[in-house]
Every structure is written in structure tokens, then in C-alpha cells.
Design a protein around this motif. Sequence first.
Motif, PDB file in Angstrom:
ATOM      1  N   MET A  43       7.452  24.292  20.438  1.00 44.61           N
ATOM      2  CA  MET A  43       6.385  24.548  19.478  1.00 44.61           C
ATOM      3  C   MET A  43       5.241  25.328  20.116  1.00 44.61           C
ATOM      4  O   MET A  43       4.628  26.197  19.481  1.00 44.61           O
ATOM      5  CB  MET A  43       5.886  23.225  18.887  1.00 44.61           C
ATOM      6  N   ALA A  44       4.923  25.041  21.368  1.00 39.78           N
ATOM      7  CA  ALA A  44       3.859  25.791  22.041  1.00 39.78           C
ATOM      8  C   ALA A  44       4.240  27.255  22.194  1.00 39.78           C
ATOM      9  O   ALA A  44       3.418  28.152  21.964  1.00 39.78           O
ATOM     10  CB  ALA A  44       3.575  25.164  23.404  1.00 39.78           C
ATOM     11  N   LEU A  45       5.479  27.536  22.570  1.00 40.63           N
ATOM     12  CA  LEU A  45       5.925  28.924  22.694  1.00 40.63           C
ATOM     13  C   LEU A  45       5.925  29.621  21.338  1.00 40.63           C
ATOM     14  O   LEU A  45       5.610  30.819  21.250  1.00 40.63           O
ATOM     15  CB  LEU A  45       7.323  28.962  23.308  1.00 40.63           C
ATOM     16  N   ALA A  46       6.291  28.887  20.277  1.00 45.03           N
ATOM     17  CA  ALA A  46       6.288  29.499  18.955  1.00 45.03           C
ATOM     18  C   ALA A  46       4.872  29.786  18.470  1.00 45.03           C
ATOM     19  O   ALA A  46       4.617  30.836  17.858  1.00 45.03           O
ATOM     20  CB  ALA A  46       7.016  28.580  17.966  1.00 45.03           C
ATOM     21  N   ASP A  57       2.753  30.812  31.257  1.00 42.05           N
ATOM     22  CA  ASP A  57       1.831  31.848  30.793  1.00 42.05           C
ATOM     23  C   ASP A  57       1.055  31.449  29.549  1.00 42.05           C
ATOM     24  O   ASP A  57       0.238  32.246  29.051  1.00 42.05           O
ATOM     25  CB  ASP A  57       2.604  33.141  30.509  1.00 42.05           C
ATOM     26  N   LEU A  58       1.281  30.263  29.019  1.00 45.18           N
ATOM     27  CA  LEU A  58       0.603  29.838  27.796  1.00 45.18           C
ATOM     28  C   LEU A  58      -0.870  29.556  28.074  1.00 45.18           C
ATOM     29  O   LEU A  58      -1.240  29.128  29.179  1.00 45.18           O
ATOM     30  CB  LEU A  58       1.261  28.583  27.227  1.00 45.18           C
ATOM     31  N   PRO A  59      -1.748  29.744  27.062  1.00 43.44           N
ATOM     32  CA  PRO A  59      -3.171  29.441  27.251  1.00 43.44           C
ATOM     33  C   PRO A  59      -3.425  27.941  27.290  1.00 43.44           C
ATOM     34  O   PRO A  59      -2.544  27.123  26.983  1.00 43.44           O
ATOM     35  CB  PRO A  59      -3.827  30.095  26.027  1.00 43.44           C
ATOM     36  N   LEU A  60      -4.655  27.586  27.645  1.00 44.95           N
ATOM     37  CA  LEU A  60      -5.005  26.168  27.767  1.00 44.95           C
ATOM     38  C   LEU A  60      -4.948  25.450  26.425  1.00 44.95           C
ATOM     39  O   LEU A  60      -4.778  24.232  26.380  1.00 44.95           O
ATOM     40  CB  LEU A  60      -6.400  26.038  28.373  1.00 44.95           C
ATOM     41  N   ALA A  61      -5.084  26.184  25.322  1.00 48.14           N
ATOM     42  CA  ALA A  61      -5.018  25.547  24.001  1.00 48.14           C
ATOM     43  C   ALA A  61      -3.657  24.929  23.745  1.00 48.14           C
ATOM     44  O   ALA A  61      -3.534  23.997  22.936  1.00 48.14           O
ATOM     45  CB  ALA A  61      -5.347  26.568  22.913  1.00 48.14           C
ATOM     46  N   ALA A  62      -2.613  25.414  24.406  1.00 48.83           N
ATOM     47  CA  ALA A  62      -1.287  24.818  24.257  1.00 48.83           C
ATOM     48  C   ALA A  62      -1.197  23.462  24.937  1.00 48.83           C
ATOM     49  O   ALA A  62      -0.329  22.657  24.611  1.00 48.83           O
ATOM     50  CB  ALA A  62      -0.225  25.754  24.824  1.00 48.83           C
ATOM     51  N   LEU A  63      -2.087  23.212  25.868  1.00 52.63           N
ATOM     52  CA  LEU A  63      -2.075  21.960  26.620  1.00 52.63           C
ATOM     53  C   LEU A  63      -2.906  20.883  25.952  1.00 52.63           C
ATOM     54  O   LEU A  63      -2.548  19.706  25.964  1.00 52.63           O
ATOM     55  CB  LEU A  63      -2.576  22.206  28.039  1.00 52.63           C
ATOM     56  N   SER A  64      -4.028  21.265  25.353  1.00 49.16           N
ATOM     57  CA  SER A  64      -4.911  20.308  24.690  1.00 49.16           C
ATOM     58  C   SER A  64      -5.692  21.028  23.611  1.00 49.16           C
ATOM     59  O   SER A  64      -6.168  22.151  23.814  1.00 49.16           O
ATOM     60  CB  SER A  64      -5.880  19.662  25.697  1.00 49.16           C
ATOM     61  N   GLU A  65      -5.825  20.378  22.452  1.00 48.73           N
ATOM     62  CA  GLU A  65      -6.607  20.953  21.357  1.00 48.73           C
ATOM     63  C   GLU A  65      -8.083  20.615  21.468  1.00 48.73           C
ATOM     64  O   GLU A  65      -8.895  21.135  20.698  1.00 48.73           O
ATOM     65  CB  GLU A  65      -6.067  20.457  20.014  1.00 48.73           C
ATOM     66  N   LEU A  80       5.357  19.982  28.200  1.00 43.47           N
ATOM     67  CA  LEU A  80       5.380  21.447  28.142  1.00 43.47           C
ATOM     68  C   LEU A  80       6.272  22.031  29.225  1.00 43.47           C
ATOM     69  O   LEU A  80       6.979  23.020  28.999  1.00 43.47           O
ATOM     70  CB  LEU A  80       3.960  22.002  28.295  1.00 43.47           C
ATOM     71  N   LEU A  81       6.260  21.430  30.402  1.00 45.67           N
ATOM     72  CA  LEU A  81       7.080  21.920  31.499  1.00 45.67           C
ATOM     73  C   LEU A  81       8.520  21.449  31.408  1.00 45.67           C
ATOM     74  O   LEU A  81       9.310  21.710  32.323  1.00 45.67           O
ATOM     75  CB  LEU A  81       6.471  21.472  32.835  1.00 45.67           C
ATOM     76  N   GLN A  82       8.866  20.760  30.319  1.00 46.81           N
ATOM     77  CA  GLN A  82      10.225  20.306  30.055  1.00 46.81           C
ATOM     78  C   GLN A  82      10.725  19.359  31.139  1.00 46.81           C
ATOM     79  O   GLN A  82      11.926  19.306  31.442  1.00 46.81           O
ATOM     80  CB  GLN A  82      11.163  21.507  29.919  1.00 46.81           C
ATOM     81  N   ALA A  83       9.774  18.607  31.730  1.00 49.08           N
ATOM     82  CA  ALA A  83      10.133  17.655  32.776  1.00 49.08           C
ATOM     83  C   ALA A  83      10.353  16.254  32.239  1.00 49.08           C
ATOM     84  O   ALA A  83      10.971  15.427  32.900  1.00 49.08           O
ATOM     85  CB  ALA A  83       9.042  17.630  33.854  1.00 49.08           C
ATOM     86  N   THR A  84       9.829  15.974  31.041  1.00 46.72           N
ATOM     87  CA  THR A  84       9.939  14.641  30.452  1.00 46.72           C
ATOM     88  C   THR A  84      10.753  14.714  29.165  1.00 46.72           C
ATOM     89  O   THR A  84      10.402  15.493  28.262  1.00 46.72           O
ATOM     90  CB  THR A  84       8.544  14.068  30.135  1.00 46.72           C
ATOM     91  N   PRO A  85      11.844  13.966  29.035  1.00 51.52           N
ATOM     92  CA  PRO A  85      12.603  13.973  27.778  1.00 51.52           C
ATOM     93  C   PRO A  85      11.726  13.507  26.621  1.00 51.52           C
ATOM     94  O   PRO A  85      10.962  12.557  26.746  1.00 51.52           O
ATOM     95  CB  PRO A  85      13.747  12.991  28.045  1.00 51.52           C
ATOM     96  N   GLU A  86      11.843  14.204  25.506  1.00 54.09           N
ATOM     97  CA  GLU A  86      11.032  13.879  24.327  1.00 54.09           C
ATOM     98  C   GLU A  86      11.955  13.834  23.117  1.00 54.09           C
ATOM     99  O   GLU A  86      12.358  14.866  22.580  1.00 54.09           O
ATOM    100  CB  GLU A  86       9.940  14.928  24.122  1.00 54.09           C
TER     101      GLU A  86
END
Length: 494
Positions: free
Chosen positions: A146-149, A158-166, A208-214
Motif C-alpha cells: 500500500m505504501a508503494l501504491a 526510497d519512500l518518504p517519511l509519510a509512508a512510515l507515519s501519518e 514496510l521493510l517486509q521483515a514482519t509477517p502481516e
Amino acid sequence: MALALPLLPAERLTRAASRPDAETPLLLVASDRGRQIIRAANQAALAQGLTPGLALADARAAVPDVAVAPFDPDGDAACLDWLARGATRWSPLVRPCPPHGLLIDITGCAHLFGGEASLVADAVTRLARLGFTVQPALAATPAAAMALARFGGVRVDDLPLAALSELESVQQALRRAGLRRVGEVARLPRSAIASRFGEALVAALDQLLQATPEPLNPLLPAAPVAAQRRFAQPVASHEAVRAGLQKLLLAVQVKLTALGQGGRRFALALYRADGHVAEVAVETAAPQRDVAVLLRLFDERIAALNDPLDPGFGYDLMRLAVPDTAPLAEAQLGLDGGALAETQLTALVDRLSARLGRGRLQRLARADSHIPEQASFLAALGEPAADWPRPDPGEPPARPIRLFDPPQPIEVLAEVPDGPPRRFRWRARVHDVTAHEGPERIAAQWWRRKDGAGLTRDYWRVEDGEGRRYWLFRHGLYERETAAPRWYIHGLFA
């Protein structure tokens, strides 16, 4: 696969005939402290710098010729759910991601569409036909996809900080530390991030780093047995739909037979070429997998629909799911025909339920309670039922057929206060007790009361001089719970 719909609020209104075309700037506004603030806009308005958060007065000063409509988040959520149901054509595991996105687990589904690239292209094309701008992305976790989309790009780093926290405060603190991208934050020690921003930011970073199964929590649970049929050309006739349904029933029958199961609920989804999904479901009183019986039930259900099926431009996909299954072994009919009669009764219940609707036919079901008035309830006919207790051969029933709700007070004469009744007055008539049996002591449900209060009941089965039998109880233990126990009649035996 994530599908971001950044312009969904405006494009939802543009799809309506009464709304302006896509070339006219459209602003969706909401009141905020007495001011009209832009909450969403279409592409034409965004191209002229009219972005969300801007006051409507300032927007009109810059661009006078704009269309204005009220911002409707509930309507947007309903539209997103509608799109999510349509997206189940690509995978049964679909979840709406408010405010403007869809998440689809395509594991094991891509090969049905010629690969991931073809699947993404089909999704974008179909949503574009409906008038929605789509930004797709693929990733191993829902958060990363969803962040990449939403923000574009190929790499999460390369995503901005907004992808990490709103939260603007978190983004501002990260920028003050000289950080601009998610990858820069990822290179910091996790302990330092957790101590400064909390564990929530670390969890978001790992997702986001795909390190934790969700795991993806889908809108509709996946059915254990399902089958689907695609059409090169959409079908619109009732005969074609019925023929497709028959083939789907044959497919699920084979699967159910291999599992030794039968279906209790069969849900048919008809995917129209314009994105609409029609859903029809039938339920059975007992596990079932007979194609002829199920096809007849679907005919009854479709004929009884208040809103008849409208194929429109035709259905290009049909899916039949069996979400509820139960063990079903092969049955051997007895010589006396009793099993046959039971099968016919079950078939009648199924047909009436399909025609009248689920829950319209009701029966008394046994409840797990020792309180007499709570030991049964009305349940939908066809639901699994617990066996009623049977009296020993030659013994009278322990409970009367008719219960009074609430129990009716009576006047009782007894030899001793805690002894059996000898005479009682009910409805201005005196009854002499010639035989009695009891007491059957039933304690109150003290665990459901905050103060632990409640009186014990002592029940007696009595018979008067005319042979009528009654169910009486004394409410409260003499001198232990009350000084003056009261008597009630709770039911009548046949």
C-alpha cells in the motif's frame, strides 16, 4: 497487490449522471470551525493547485469556476466496500484499506491471469472502465504494497517519511534529525528508534521493510470449498446462468464427496462486466451436496428475490463458495421408510426457507440453562439442534408442556412452611392436592448478579382431585433466605 485510489471521492461523484465531467474542477468540502475546507478534489482541480486543506474561499479566489459538493466519507466507504466485493474476482482474500485503497492477497492466483503483470493490468483496466484512477503495487506485506501504491516508486527505502507515519509531529522530528527517506530511518538502531518514537514506529518500519509477517484480514472469509467459471463472452440469459450454476454445483459436489462433507450454505456470486456483483445464497437444514436438490433451491431463491437479477451487459465470472460444511456420510434407507420421511421433511424445510428467507421458519431449541424459562428459545428452523431430554420409560415428564411467563402467584396451604402443598387457590378456585412429587430444588444464577442475590426455587409436581396436574414452586428457603416464601404456578402438564 495494493490498489490505491487517490481520487475516489471525486471520481465517485463524477460517475453519477448529475455531476460535472472530469474536465471541470470539482471540490469536496466539509465544515471545520465555521470554514469550508477542501477535503478532496478531482484531477482537474489538483492541476490548478486546489489541494485538500485549502479553504474554499481561497480556492474560489484563485479559480472562480469550480464545482462544489459536500464531502461524504460514508459514501466513499460504501463505494470502497463495493469495489472490494468486485475485486474478489482476482482473489477471495480482499480487504478495503480506508480511506482510498484495496489490498488483495494474490498468492497462488496470478497464474490464472497469465502472471502478476497480467493480473495487475486487468485490475487497472477494469477499474479504469468504472472511472477510477488506480495506482497499483506489489510487495510481500500489505503495508509495503500500500505504501508503494500510494507514494509510487519501486523500492521501499526510497519512500518518504509519510509512508512510515501519518503523524506530522513524528515526521517533523525525523526531518530535524536529518532523515528524509524510509531507508535512512531503517539504518538506525532499532533500540534508538523505539526509545525516541515508541514501539509502534519500529513495528511500522518492519512491516514496510517486509521483515514482519502481516496477515491480511479479508472482507469475506475464505470458503473451504469453492469453484468458479469464467466466460470468454459475458452471458446474460437465465438459461446460460443456470447451466453455469449447474456445472459449479457439480464441481463442488466432487470436492465435498472427496472430503466426506456436505454443505450447509452455498453462496453464488455473479460478476457483471461493469463491476457489479450479485450475490445469492441458499441454506439447507442438513448437510447437502445433491446437485438436483441444490439447483432447485437456487431456482426457488432467485424467483423469490425482491430485487430480481439484472445481468446488464452480462456476467463474465461466476463463483460458488461453500463457507459452511459438515460431515455427510452415505445414508442407507430403512425398510420402514422412516429415513425417507425425514429426508422429505428436510427438503420441505429447505424449499420454504429458500422461498421465504432465512429465519422465517422457527422452532423451539434447547438452551444450556437450568432455569426453566430460559431452557429453550426460538431458533431458525434448520439450525443444528441439541436433543431434548427424554423421561425414563413409564415415568411422567419432568417438565410441563405449557409454561407461564411470568409465573402466576397462588395461595398455598401446607402442613409446615417448608413442606409440600396440600391445597392452593388459583384464579379464585381452590384445588385440593391428592398427590405430589418433589421437591426439585433449582438454585438462582448467583454468578450473573452483581450482589450475588437470588432466591432458591423448590418445585413440586402435584395432582388435584379432578386429575389435573400442575407445576408449583416455592420461592425462597424458609428462614434461610426469606421469612415468608411465596408460591407460584409455573406450568400445566397435559
